[in-house]
Design a protein around this motif. Structure first.
Motif, PDB file in Angstrom:
ATOM      1  N   THR A   1      35.692  50.744  41.584  1.00  0.00           N
ATOM      2  CA  THR A   1      34.438  50.071  41.926  1.00  0.00           C
ATOM      3  C   THR A   1      34.313  49.896  43.437  1.00  0.00           C
ATOM      4  O   THR A   1      33.263  50.166  44.030  1.00  0.00           O
ATOM      5  CB  THR A   1      34.348  48.696  41.229  1.00  0.00           C
ATOM      6  N   MET A   2      35.403  49.457  44.070  1.00  0.00           N
ATOM      7  CA  MET A   2      35.377  49.256  45.521  1.00  0.00           C
ATOM      8  C   MET A   2      35.191  50.585  46.256  1.00  0.00           C
ATOM      9  O   MET A   2      34.485  50.644  47.270  1.00  0.00           O
ATOM     10  CB  MET A   2      36.655  48.561  45.985  1.00  0.00           C
ATOM     11  N   ASP A   3      35.801  51.632  45.738  1.00  0.00           N
ATOM     12  CA  ASP A   3      35.619  52.960  46.335  1.00  0.00           C
ATOM     13  C   ASP A   3      34.143  53.366  46.297  1.00  0.00           C
ATOM     14  O   ASP A   3      33.600  53.892  47.279  1.00  0.00           O
ATOM     15  CB  ASP A   3      36.466  54.004  45.599  1.00  0.00           C
ATOM     16  N   LEU A   4      33.491  53.119  45.162  1.00  0.00           N
ATOM     17  CA  LEU A   4      32.069  53.462  45.023  1.00  0.00           C
ATOM     18  C   LEU A   4      31.193  52.587  45.912  1.00  0.00           C
ATOM     19  O   LEU A   4      30.210  53.055  46.495  1.00  0.00           O
ATOM     20  CB  LEU A   4      31.629  53.310  43.565  1.00  0.00           C
ATOM     21  N   ILE A   5      31.558  51.322  46.019  1.00  0.00           N
ATOM     22  CA  ILE A   5      30.821  50.402  46.894  1.00  0.00           C
ATOM     23  C   ILE A   5      30.846  50.909  48.328  1.00  0.00           C
ATOM     24  O   ILE A   5      29.833  50.890  49.031  1.00  0.00           O
ATOM     25  CB  ILE A   5      31.424  48.974  46.788  1.00  0.00           C
ATOM     26  N   ASN A   6      32.004  51.396  48.753  1.00  0.00           N
ATOM     27  CA  ASN A   6      32.115  51.937  50.109  1.00  0.00           C
ATOM     28  C   ASN A   6      31.357  53.259  50.255  1.00  0.00           C
ATOM     29  O   ASN A   6      30.709  53.514  51.267  1.00  0.00           O
ATOM     30  CB  ASN A   6      33.589  52.129  50.476  1.00  0.00           C
ATOM     31  N   GLU A   7      31.436  54.089  49.214  1.00  0.00           N
ATOM     32  CA  GLU A   7      30.756  55.382  49.255  1.00  0.00           C
ATOM     33  C   GLU A   7      29.241  55.218  49.367  1.00  0.00           C
ATOM     34  O   GLU A   7      28.574  55.951  50.100  1.00  0.00           O
ATOM     35  CB  GLU A   7      31.097  56.182  47.990  1.00  0.00           C
ATOM     36  N   TYR A   8      28.692  54.239  48.629  1.00  0.00           N
ATOM     37  CA  TYR A   8      27.245  54.040  48.611  1.00  0.00           C
ATOM     38  C   TYR A   8      26.787  52.890  49.531  1.00  0.00           C
ATOM     39  O   TYR A   8      25.609  52.548  49.546  1.00  0.00           O
ATOM     40  CB  TYR A   8      26.768  53.775  47.173  1.00  0.00           C
ATOM     41  N   ASN A   9      27.757  52.311  50.266  1.00  0.00           N
ATOM     42  CA  ASN A   9      27.445  51.257  51.234  1.00  0.00           C
ATOM     43  C   ASN A   9      26.669  50.102  50.591  1.00  0.00           C
ATOM     44  O   ASN A   9      25.612  49.685  51.083  1.00  0.00           O
ATOM     45  CB  ASN A   9      26.650  51.839  52.407  1.00  0.00           C
ATOM     46  N   VAL A  10      27.212  49.581  49.504  1.00  0.00           N
ATOM     47  CA  VAL A  10      26.577  48.500  48.751  1.00  0.00           C
ATOM     48  C   VAL A  10      27.204  47.164  49.143  1.00  0.00           C
ATOM     49  O   VAL A  10      28.422  47.044  49.240  1.00  0.00           O
ATOM     50  CB  VAL A  10      26.753  48.727  47.225  1.00  0.00           C
ATOM     51  N   LYS A  11      26.376  46.161  49.386  1.00  0.00           N
ATOM     52  CA  LYS A  11      26.896  44.818  49.631  1.00  0.00           C
ATOM     53  C   LYS A  11      27.562  44.320  48.360  1.00  0.00           C
ATOM     54  O   LYS A  11      27.098  44.617  47.252  1.00  0.00           O
ATOM     55  CB  LYS A  11      25.764  43.862  50.017  1.00  0.00           C
ATOM     56  N   TRP A  12      28.641  43.522  48.498  1.00  0.00           N
ATOM     57  CA  TRP A  12      29.339  43.055  47.308  1.00  0.00           C
ATOM     58  C   TRP A  12      29.828  41.629  47.460  1.00  0.00           C
ATOM     59  O   TRP A  12      30.046  41.131  48.550  1.00  0.00           O
ATOM     60  CB  TRP A  12      30.524  43.968  46.978  1.00  0.00           C
ATOM     61  N   THR A  13      29.987  40.977  46.316  1.00  0.00           N
ATOM     62  CA  THR A  13      30.538  39.631  46.224  1.00  0.00           C
ATOM     63  C   THR A  13      31.417  39.584  44.987  1.00  0.00           C
ATOM     64  O   THR A  13      31.019  40.074  43.928  1.00  0.00           O
ATOM     65  CB  THR A  13      29.419  38.576  46.073  1.00  0.00           C
ATOM     66  N   ALA A  14      32.600  39.014  45.107  1.00  0.00           N
ATOM     67  CA  ALA A  14      33.495  38.875  43.952  1.00  0.00           C
ATOM     68  C   ALA A  14      33.497  37.426  43.475  1.00  0.00           C
ATOM     69  O   ALA A  14      33.501  36.498  44.279  1.00  0.00           O
ATOM     70  CB  ALA A  14      34.904  39.311  44.317  1.00  0.00           C
ATOM     71  N   ILE A  15      33.492  37.241  42.157  1.00  0.00           N
ATOM     72  CA  ILE A  15      33.587  35.904  41.574  1.00  0.00           C
ATOM     73  C   ILE A  15      34.642  35.919  40.471  1.00  0.00           C
ATOM     74  O   ILE A  15      34.998  36.970  39.944  1.00  0.00           O
ATOM     75  CB  ILE A  15      32.238  35.408  40.995  1.00  0.00           C
ATOM     76  N   GLY A  16      35.140  34.726  40.151  1.00  0.00           N
ATOM     77  CA  GLY A  16      36.084  34.593  39.050  1.00  0.00           C
ATOM     78  C   GLY A  16      35.392  33.898  37.889  1.00  0.00           C
ATOM     79  O   GLY A  16      34.413  34.392  37.352  1.00  0.00           O
ATOM     80  N   ARG A  17      35.871  32.703  37.556  1.00  0.00           N
ATOM     81  CA  ARG A  17      35.278  31.949  36.441  1.00  0.00           C
ATOM     82  C   ARG A  17      34.107  31.075  36.901  1.00  0.00           C
ATOM     83  O   ARG A  17      33.540  30.319  36.117  1.00  0.00           O
ATOM     84  CB  ARG A  17      36.347  31.098  35.755  1.00  0.00           C
ATOM     85  N   GLY A  18      33.777  31.169  38.194  1.00  0.00           N
ATOM     86  CA  GLY A  18      32.589  30.485  38.704  1.00  0.00           C
ATOM     87  C   GLY A  18      32.717  28.982  38.803  1.00  0.00           C
ATOM     88  O   GLY A  18      31.714  28.265  38.792  1.00  0.00           O
ATOM     89  N   SER A  19      33.959  28.480  38.938  1.00  0.00           N
ATOM     90  CA  SER A  19      34.174  27.034  38.912  1.00  0.00           C
ATOM     91  C   SER A  19      34.095  26.376  40.284  1.00  0.00           C
ATOM     92  O   SER A  19      34.135  25.163  40.387  1.00  0.00           O
ATOM     93  CB  SER A  19      35.525  26.708  38.282  1.00  0.00           C
ATOM     94  N   ASN A  20      34.009  27.135  41.329  1.00  0.00           N
ATOM     95  CA  ASN A  20      33.946  26.553  42.671  1.00  0.00           C
ATOM     96  C   ASN A  20      32.776  27.148  43.448  1.00  0.00           C
ATOM     97  O   ASN A  20      32.838  27.311  44.646  1.00  0.00           O
ATOM     98  CB  ASN A  20      35.264  26.805  43.418  1.00  0.00           C
ATOM     99  N   LEU A  21      31.708  27.477  42.701  1.00  0.00           N
ATOM    100  CA  LEU A  21      30.591  28.209  43.291  1.00  0.00           C
ATOM    101  C   LEU A  21      29.257  27.496  43.132  1.00  0.00           C
ATOM    102  O   LEU A  21      28.969  26.894  42.095  1.00  0.00           O
ATOM    103  CB  LEU A  21      30.443  29.574  42.614  1.00  0.00           C
ATOM    104  N   LEU A  22      28.464  27.603  44.187  1.00  0.00           N
ATOM    105  CA  LEU A  22      27.050  27.260  44.092  1.00  0.00           C
ATOM    106  C   LEU A  22      26.288  28.514  44.488  1.00  0.00           C
ATOM    107  O   LEU A  22      26.362  28.949  45.643  1.00  0.00           O
ATOM    108  CB  LEU A  22      26.693  26.098  45.022  1.00  0.00           C
TER     109      LEU A  22
END
Length: 302
Positions: free
Chosen positions: A49-70
Motif C-alpha cells: 500500500t505504501m509503495d502504491l501511495i508513493n507511486e501515485y503520490n497520494v496523501k495518507w494518514t494511518a489510524i489504529g482503533r481510533g481511540s486518541n483521535l478527533l
C-alpha cells in the motif's frame, strides 16, 4: 485517483472503500469521510500500500482503533489506512512478546496476564492498539510503553522498513520520534516482560480497570485524555478547579466524572469539540497562566 484504487483492488490489498465515514472508526464517533479507506489484510499488503501511495503520490494518514483521535467534520484528504485485524499477529517466546500493530492493547494485556507475564498491567484499560500505543508512548498508572518496548518495526513514508530500538524511538511523555522527526507506521512491536504470579498480575489489572471505570466516562463516546498533563499539574484537576466540569458546547461536554475528558452526548461535531478545547485553554490560561496542550490527535481537513 481511480487508477490508484484499481491497483489496490488488483493487488487484493484488503478492504478498500471510497468516502467511508470515519465516525465509524473512532471511539468518539465523530469524523467525516475518507477519500479512500484502506484496511490492509497483512503487513506485506501494508508495505505494498505504501509503495502504491508513493507511486501515485497520494496523501495518507494511518489510524489504529481510533481511540486518541478527533477527525474533522470535513473528513480526511487522500488515503486513510486502518491498521486492523490483518495486522494483529502475536508470538510469545518466553518473556519476549512480538505483537502486530493492529492488536488491541486491552486484549494483549489480558492474554499475557493469563500466561503469567508482567509489565503490561498499566495498559489493561487503554482502549487503543499496539501501533497507536507505540506511536504516542501510551501510559497510565505510573508506567508506559517505553518501559517495556525493546524494538519496533517501522514502515517509513519512503517505503523503507526498519527496526528501531527503544533508544531510537526517542520516547518521552506521550510522544515518540514517529510523531514529527521521522513519520512512519508501526508494523510490529517487541516487548520484554517479566515472569510473575498470575493472581498478582490479574489483581493489579482489575484494580486498574476498576479505577478507570470509577473515574472515567467510558459509557459515552470519547477519545480518552484530551490534554497532556502540564506537570507537575494535572489537566483534569485544573479543569475541575476552574469549575468547568459539565460545561458543554453543542453536543460536546466536559465530563462530570473527569475534567480531562470531553464526551459526545449524541450529536457532537468535531467543531463542537474544538470550540470546547479552545474554551478550556483560554480559561485555564486566564486563571492559572498555564498553557494546555492537546494529547488527542486532531486530524483532517480544516
Amino acid at each position: 485517483m481511480n487508477e490508484f484504487i484499481t491497483k489496490l483492488q488488483e493487488l487484493n490489498i484488503g478492504i478498500v472503500k471510497e468516502n467511508e465515514l470515519l465516525a465509524n472508526h473512532t471511539t468518539m464517533k465523530i469524523g467525516g469521510p475518507a477519500d479512500i479507506f484502506i484496511e490492509p489484510s497483512s503487513i506485506e499488503n501494508m508495505i505494498k500500500t505504501m509503495d502504491l501511495i508513493n507511486e501515485y503520490n497520494v496523501k495518507w494518514t494511518a489510524i489504529g482503533r481510533g481511540s486518541n483521535l478527533l477527525v474533522s467534520d470535513l473528513g480526511i484528504e487522500g488515503a486513510v489506512i486502518k491498521l486492523g485485524r490483518g495486522m494483529s499477529g502475536l508470538a510469545v517466546n518466553g518473556t519476549e512478546v512480538k505483537a502486530g500493530s493492529g492488536y488491541s492493547l486491552v486484549s494483549l494485556s489480558t492474554q499475557l496476564s493469563r500466561q503469567g507475564l508482567s509489565g503490561l498491567e498499566f495498559a489493561s484499560g487503554i482502549p487503543g492498539s499496539v501501533g497507536g500505543a507505540v506511536f504516542m508512548n501510551a501510559g497510565a498508572h505510573g508506567s508506559d510503553i517505553s518501559n517495556i518496548l525493546t524494538k519496533a518495526l517501522i514502515l517509513f513514508e519512503n517505503g523503507k522498513v526498519e527496526w528501531l530500538s527503544n533508544k531510537e524511538m526517542m520516547f518521552s511523555y506521550r510522544t515518540s520520534v514517529l510523531q514529527k522527526k521521522r513519520p512512519g507506521v508501526v508494523l510490529e512491536a517487541v516487548f520484554q516482560l517479566q515472569s510473575g504470579d498470575k493472581d498478582v498480575i490479574f489483581s493489579e489489572m482489575q484494580k486498574n480497570k476498576e479505577y478507570r471505570k470509577e473515574t472515567q466516562p467510558w459509557n459515552f463516546p470519547c477519545a480518552g485524555s484530551i490534554f497532556r498533563n502540564p506537570l507537575p499539574n494535572h489537566a483534569g484537576k485544573l479543569v475541575q478547579d476552574a469549575g468547568l466540569k459539565g460545561y458543554s458546547i453543542g453536543g460536546a461536554k466536559i465530563s462530570d466524572m473527569h475534567g480531562n475528558f470531553i464526551v459526545n452526548t449524541g450529536n457532537a461535531t468535531a467543531q463542537d469539540v474544538l470550540s470546547l478545547i479552545r474554551y478550556i485553554k483560554e480559561k485555564i490560561y486566564e486563571l492559572y497562566q498555564i498553557e494546555m496542550h492537546t494529547e488527542v490527535e486532531i486530524i483532517g481537513r480544516k
